[in-house]
Structures are given as C-alpha cells and as structure tokens.
Design a protein around this motif. Sequence first.
Motif, PDB file in Angstrom:
ATOM      1  N   ASN A 111     -34.600  48.652 -54.863  1.00  0.00           N
ATOM      2  CA  ASN A 111     -36.017  48.376 -55.047  1.00  0.00           C
ATOM      3  C   ASN A 111     -36.612  49.484 -55.900  1.00  0.00           C
ATOM      4  O   ASN A 111     -36.735  50.623 -55.464  1.00  0.00           O
ATOM      5  N   VAL A 112     -36.980  49.134 -57.131  1.00  0.00           N
ATOM      6  CA  VAL A 112     -37.576  50.121 -58.040  1.00  0.00           C
ATOM      7  C   VAL A 112     -39.086  49.959 -58.132  1.00  0.00           C
ATOM      8  O   VAL A 112     -39.745  50.629 -58.932  1.00  0.00           O
ATOM      9  N   GLY A 113     -39.635  49.061 -57.324  1.00  0.00           N
ATOM     10  CA  GLY A 113     -41.082  48.889 -57.229  1.00  0.00           C
ATOM     11  C   GLY A 113     -41.739  48.575 -58.558  1.00  0.00           C
ATOM     12  O   GLY A 113     -41.280  47.720 -59.314  1.00  0.00           O
ATOM     13  N   ASP A 114     -42.812  49.307 -58.864  1.00  0.00           N
ATOM     14  CA  ASP A 114     -43.575  49.069 -60.089  1.00  0.00           C
ATOM     15  C   ASP A 114     -42.863  49.592 -61.340  1.00  0.00           C
ATOM     16  O   ASP A 114     -43.334  49.369 -62.455  1.00  0.00           O
ATOM     17  N   ARG A 115     -41.734  50.268 -61.159  1.00  0.00           N
ATOM     18  CA  ARG A 115     -40.951  50.760 -62.303  1.00  0.00           C
ATOM     19  C   ARG A 115     -39.924  49.727 -62.779  1.00  0.00           C
ATOM     20  O   ARG A 115     -39.039  50.035 -63.554  1.00  0.00           O
ATOM     21  N   PHE A 116     -40.058  48.457 -62.333  1.00  0.00           N
ATOM     22  CA  PHE A 116     -39.058  47.441 -62.635  1.00  0.00           C
ATOM     23  C   PHE A 116     -38.807  47.287 -64.137  1.00  0.00           C
ATOM     24  O   PHE A 116     -37.667  47.363 -64.599  1.00  0.00           O
ATOM     25  N   ALA A 117     -39.862  47.071 -64.915  1.00  0.00           N
ATOM     26  CA  ALA A 117     -39.696  46.847 -66.358  1.00  0.00           C
ATOM     27  C   ALA A 117     -39.078  48.063 -67.031  1.00  0.00           C
ATOM     28  O   ALA A 117     -38.161  47.935 -67.851  1.00  0.00           O
ATOM     29  N   GLU A 118     -39.572  49.246 -66.680  1.00  0.00           N
ATOM     30  CA  GLU A 118     -39.050  50.493 -67.251  1.00  0.00           C
ATOM     31  C   GLU A 118     -37.551  50.630 -66.958  1.00  0.00           C
ATOM     32  O   GLU A 118     -36.753  50.928 -67.850  1.00  0.00           O
ATOM     33  N   GLU A 119     -37.169  50.396 -65.724  1.00  0.00           N
ATOM     34  CA  GLU A 119     -35.765  50.560 -65.336  1.00  0.00           C
ATOM     35  C   GLU A 119     -34.890  49.479 -65.960  1.00  0.00           C
ATOM     36  O   GLU A 119     -33.760  49.748 -66.381  1.00  0.00           O
TER      37      GLU A 119
END
Length: 150
Positions: free
Chosen positions: A98-106
């Motif tokens: 779960n990368v939360g709000d960093r999904f697009a970045e990751e």
Amino acid sequence: MICYRLRCAAGHEFEGWYRDSAAFAQLQAGGFLSCPDCGHTDVQQALMAPAITKKRGTAPAGSVADASARQQASAVVPDKMIAALQKIRQAVEVGCENVGDRFAEEALRMHHKEAPERGIYGHASEEDRAVLAEEGVHVLNIPWVRRADG
C-alpha cells in the motif's frame, strides 16, 4: 428498479441501478457502495433530471423502461459479487504494498526502472491516472468494498 446518479467524495459521478430506494439506502449505510474510478466508499446521490415522456406510455431512451436488460445485470450488487470483491481486496492487501497517495509516483518509478517492480495499490487522482496513461502505465481500478472480517 431505480437509477441514481451518484458522486463520490472525490467528485467522480457515475450511475447505479437499485431495486428500490430502500435497497440503495441499505447498501450506502453498510458501506457497500464504491466509486468505480477511485474506490472511495463515501458515495452520495447527485442531482439528476427526472425522466419525462412526450407521449403517454413512451419512455425516454435510457430510462428504466428502455433498459430492461441493464436492469437485470446492474441491479443491487449480489452477495456473491460482494464476496468475490472482498476476496480480491484480501489478495491485494496480502500480496501488494500500500503506497497510499504516492501510487502514481511509485508506478512511474517502477515503469522507468527507478524502483523494483512489485505489486502496489493506493490512490490516484484523475490527473495522475491521465499521466500514467500517457506514459503507458496500465492501472486497474478495483471497487474497494468493506473487508469480509470488518
């Protein structure tokens, strides 16, 4: 059957078909409604125009009377479908990070080989999803239902 125009907390609008207003209220109160775009479960009814016919007995295109095949397929979400979505959620939570709000970045970092490739999940805005699509990163939106044990 009743069709509601719905809006999630992130502002995405979509429609849902329900047996009646009580069925909608029950699903909403139980947290079983989710946005098909972002998965938010904070879903409310949006404003919608009433269906008005020009001739007596004639239903407008896209109305309940005109969509009998869609009614059967998209009525209240069956228990089996909720159970299947709960299994999908469990598999995602167990097997992915779960990368939360960093999904697009990751996702972009993995796409550009700047981060190890692995299963991830989290949140992405419409703008983030557009950037991912432009970069050729394919993502899947999964309706995020309440956990089976919750």
